[in-house]
Every structure is written in C-alpha cells, then in structure tokens.
Motif scaffolding. Structure first.
Motif, short mmCIF file in Angstrom:
data_model
loop_
_atom_site.label_atom_id
_atom_site.label_comp_id
_atom_site.label_asym_id
_atom_site.label_seq_id
_atom_site.Cartn_x
_atom_site.Cartn_y
_atom_site.Cartn_z
N THR A 115 0.98 -1.22 0.00
CA THR A 115 0.04 0.04 -0.01
C THR A 115 0.71 1.21 -0.21
OG1 THR A 115 -1.67 -1.28 1.10
CG2 THR A 115 -1.80 1.16 1.23
N LEU A 116 0.59 2.13 -1.08
CA LEU A 116 1.45 3.44 -0.84
C LEU A 116 0.78 4.46 -0.18
CD1 LEU A 116 2.30 3.33 -4.85
CD2 LEU A 116 3.72 2.42 -2.72
N GLN A 117 1.71 5.24 0.40
CA GLN A 117 1.15 6.33 1.25
C GLN A 117 1.87 7.63 0.37
OE1 GLN A 117 -0.95 5.84 3.53
NE2 GLN A 117 -0.28 3.83 4.13
N HIS A 118 0.75 8.59 0.01
CA HIS A 118 1.26 10.04 -0.53
C HIS A 118 0.31 10.96 -0.38
CE1 HIS A 118 2.20 12.61 -4.04
NE2 HIS A 118 3.06 12.08 -4.22
N PRO A 119 0.71 12.23 -0.03
CA PRO A 119 -0.18 13.37 0.22
C PRO A 119 -1.32 13.51 -0.64
CG PRO A 119 1.94 13.96 0.29
CD PRO A 119 2.03 12.60 -0.04
N GLN A 130 -8.62 10.99 -1.64
CA GLN A 130 -9.16 10.04 -0.73
C GLN A 130 -9.28 8.62 -1.62
OE1 GLN A 130 -12.85 10.84 1.17
NE2 GLN A 130 -12.82 12.67 0.51
N LEU A 131 -7.93 8.33 -2.17
CA LEU A 131 -7.68 7.33 -3.06
C LEU A 131 -6.96 6.26 -2.22
CD1 LEU A 131 -6.82 9.18 -6.38
CD2 LEU A 131 -9.05 8.09 -5.77
N HIS A 132 -7.33 4.98 -2.51
CA HIS A 132 -6.52 3.82 -1.71
C HIS A 132 -5.53 3.18 -3.00
CE1 HIS A 132 -5.87 -0.33 -0.23
NE2 HIS A 132 -5.68 0.46 0.80
N VAL A 133 -4.37 3.35 -2.92
CA VAL A 133 -3.31 2.91 -4.07
C VAL A 133 -2.42 2.02 -3.52
CG1 VAL A 133 -1.62 3.76 -5.84
CG2 VAL A 133 -3.50 5.35 -5.10
N ILE A 140 0.36 -1.24 -5.18
CA ILE A 140 1.34 -1.40 -6.09
C ILE A 140 1.84 -2.87 -5.99
CG2 ILE A 140 3.42 -0.61 -4.79
CD1 ILE A 140 4.50 0.25 -7.67
N LYS A 141 1.57 -3.53 -7.07
CA LYS A 141 1.98 -4.99 -7.36
C LYS A 141 3.60 -5.04 -7.76
CE LYS A 141 0.59 -9.75 -7.87
NZ LYS A 141 0.83 -10.34 -6.77
N ARG A 142 4.34 -5.67 -6.78
CA ARG A 142 5.88 -5.38 -6.86
C ARG A 142 6.42 -6.53 -7.56
NH1 ARG A 142 8.48 -1.98 -3.60
NH2 ARG A 142 10.35 -2.41 -5.16
N ASP A 143 5.88 -6.86 -8.93
CA ASP A 143 6.54 -7.96 -9.81
C ASP A 143 7.76 -7.35 -10.09
OD1 ASP A 143 4.19 -9.38 -9.96
OD2 ASP A 143 4.14 -9.21 -12.06
N ASP A 144 8.25 -6.21 -9.95
CA ASP A 144 9.76 -6.12 -9.94
C ASP A 144 10.61 -6.61 -8.86
OD1 ASP A 144 8.48 -4.19 -8.04
OD2 ASP A 144 10.46 -3.32 -7.78
N LEU A 145 10.01 -7.13 -7.84
CA LEU A 145 10.87 -8.04 -6.86
C LEU A 145 10.88 -9.41 -7.33
CD1 LEU A 145 9.63 -6.09 -3.64
CD2 LEU A 145 11.84 -5.68 -5.06
N THR A 157 7.16 7.25 -1.72
CA THR A 157 6.59 5.95 -1.39
C THR A 157 7.51 4.99 -1.18
OG1 THR A 157 7.05 5.85 -3.72
CG2 THR A 157 4.96 6.51 -3.16
N GLY A 158 8.90 5.48 -1.58
CA GLY A 158 10.02 4.35 -1.21
C GLY A 158 10.18 3.32 -2.36
N VAL A 159 9.45 3.36 -3.51
CA VAL A 159 9.61 2.45 -4.34
C VAL A 159 10.40 2.89 -5.56
CG1 VAL A 159 7.98 0.92 -6.09
CG2 VAL A 159 7.23 1.73 -4.03
N PRO A 160 11.36 2.33 -6.31
CA PRO A 160 12.17 2.79 -7.24
C PRO A 160 11.29 2.42 -8.60
CG PRO A 160 12.74 0.51 -6.66
CD PRO A 160 11.86 0.98 -5.71
N PHE A 161 11.59 3.65 -9.50
CA PHE A 161 11.00 3.43 -11.06
C PHE A 161 11.92 3.79 -11.91
CE2 PHE A 161 7.39 4.39 -8.02
CZ PHE A 161 6.49 3.33 -8.35
#
Ligand SMILES: Cc1ncc(COP(=O)(O)O)c(C=O)c1O
Length: 315
Positions: free
Chosen positions: A9-13, A19-22, A24-29, A250-254
C-alpha cells in the motif's frame, strides 16, 4: 516462484487529498534479473520450449531491451541457447544491457532498421527458422499467446490479495495489457498507459493478441495515448523530478521509460478527478530497472540521482 508477488500500500499526500487507496504489485521484486512482466511473459514460453525439445530461443529487441536482457539470463538458467536479433550496430554489444546478454551466452545478431521492421513477417520468420533450426521464435517484447497466460496469473494473484477497482499498467507491445484483460475477465477496469508516441494501433495489437474476441468478451479496458511525454524513452526534466519525488515519498524505485510513465499518468489523472473518492487503484510494477543503467550510460540520467538497484550493479 510459487509465492505471490508482494502487494504494497502506498502513502502519498495526493492520495489522502483525493481519498484514494493505492497499492502496487511489486512484480519488479520477483527476480533481480528476470524481473516484472518479463518473468510473467517468459514463464510459459520457457516451459513450452523445454517440453517441446527446442534447443534455444530467438527473439528481437532494441539496444537496451529489458526483454533481451531477461531472456538471455533465463536461457542461461534453463540451459537453452539464445539468439537476440538487435536493431542497431555491432558496437552496441558493449553497452550496459547487451554486454550482460552476451556474457550470459546470447548470440547477438545486429540488423538495420529496414530488416528489423520485417521481424513479424512470415517470410523473415521462415528465413530465420531455416537459418537456425531447432529454435523457438518469440516476438519482440516477448508478447505472444504463451506470454498472456503468464501475465493473466497476476490477476488471479490480485484476487487473492485485495479488492480494487482499477488496475494500471504501462503499455509497450501490449502483451502485458492483453494478458491482464484476459486474466481479469471483466472484473475490474484495466487502464493501459502507452509509453510510445502515436499508439492508436495498440488497441488493434490487443485485439490481435486476444484473437479478435476482445470486443465481444471484454469491455473493461482502455489505453491512454497521451502520457508518452514526447515518445519512447523521452522525458522532460520536470517529469524526472516528479518521479524522483514520488519514489522518495513512497520508497519504490521506478525508471522513466515504462513504470515511470505510468506513475506520471497516475498523478495527472488524480488531479483531473479521473478517479472518484474512495476508488481503489492497483499499479503493476513491471520491473525494467536495469534500463536505468542504459540511461545513465547514455548520459540521459545522472548516476548520483538515479541509483541502480544493488541487484543490477552486482550482475
Ligand atoms: C519494464 C517494462 N514494463 C512494461 C513494458 C510493456 O509491456 P508490453 O510490451 O507487454 O506492453 C515493457 C516492455 O515490454 C517493459 O520492459
């Protein structure tokens, strides 16, 4: 891999504000080298090749292709021979991506643009089959029917992991999107973000991959064609900054060629109220982080600002 790839689950202002729930499916891992959609697309191709006694795989790609990189490693792992038909000149063999493919045993065959354009024609494929008997030919990007089966498993995993409304994926050759459409079977909205310019043809690629049944069977998908940021592997300094900020929060690399364009599209779609409040979004991280190495090598990115994941450095 028998386990499911991680869902975070990603946190972002911005998500809070709208009011969205986001998630990410980390297939990169999934695997440090055969990462993301490459792993999904190659899974049943490799099985088919082994079961049918082929000696190797031939496929196609550009000089920094994620697919060629992953395929070379996968063939080495499975004791298969590999030939990469590469668009461009022989000196590319020393670049960040292809030097590894070569090191893992892939034979590189460089062709000019005109020849490369023939890569899906019956005559050219017949010629390759005659020249290299015993090899299974996989199209550019790994996108064939066998790939769709592997990608469809993402949807089966997601159904066990979460409830959501919309699934977002980057789109290049449309194999990933097509697999998701088939696997999802009209349960959610599937939104593809085209990473290339002038991609009106992509919807027909999806139709071709899903045997023209797609319009009759599936009405839940759409490709957004306006988030390419100037074209394939092009991006503005503002986009890079936005992407870096998003990764920092988010702490996720892109990387900015595929997954990054999906993120930039997401941020824009949110601010134009594309998603209603309380909408649940899943982003598919399709991997491709090795591509950062090529972008750094070409001086399109600074190594100090875009650290290569450890797995990519260690290869
Ligand atoms: C990292 C990454 N993400 C997404 C894509 C796009 O997938 P597809 O070609 O199946 O549309 C690619 C290219 O294949 C890719 O390398």
């Amino acid at each position: 891999m028998s386990n499911l790839s991680e869902l975070q689950t990603l946190q972002h202002p911005l998500f809070e504000q709208y009011q969205l729930h986001v998630q990410i499916k980390r297939d990169d891992l999934i695997d440090p080298i055969i990462s993301g959609n490459k792993w999904r697309k190659l899974k049943y191709n490799l099985k088919h090749v082994k079961e049918n006694g082929y000696k190797g795989i031939i496929s196609f790609g550009g000089a920094y292709s994620n697919h060629i990189h992953a395929l070379a490693f996968a063939c080495k792992q499975h004791d298969l021979l590999a030939i990469g038909v590469i668009r461009g000149e022989a000196h590319f063999a020393e670049n960040f991506t292809l030097s590894k493919a070569k090191q893992w045993g892939m034979a590189l065959k460089f062709v000019d643009r005109i020849t490369y354009r023939k890569r899906d024609t019956v005559e050219y494929l017949q010629q390759l089959s005659q020249q290299y008997p015993g090899y299974f030919i996989v199209p550019e990007g790994g996108s064939n029917t066998l790939a769709l089966k592997g990608v469809a498993e993402i949807c089966h995993e997601l159904n066990q992991q979460t409830h959501y409304d919309t699934l977002l994926t980057p789109v290049g050759s449309a194999g990933t999107l097509s697999g998701l459409i088939a696997g999802d079977n009209n349960q959610h909205k599937i939104l593809g973000i085209a990473v290339l310019k002038q991609t009106d043809y992509l919807a027909n690629e999806v139709r071709a991959l899903l045997n023209d049944k797609v319009d009759r069977l599936f009405n839940n998908w759409q490709i957004l064609n306006d988030y390419h940021d100037g074209g394939y592997a092009k991006f503005s300094p503002e986009s890079l900054k936005k992407l870096q900020d998003f990764s920092a929060i988010t702490g996720v690399p892109f990387e900015p060629i595929y997954s990054g364009k999906m993120i930039l599209a997401l941020l824009d779609l949110i601010t134009i109220n594309y998603f209603p409040p309380r909408h649940k979004i899943v982003l598919l991280h399709t991997g491709g982080l090795q591509g950062l190495g090529g972008l750094i090598e070409q001086k399109k990115l600074k190594a100090s600002e875009w650290p290569l994941p450890l797995a990519q450095q260690a290869q």
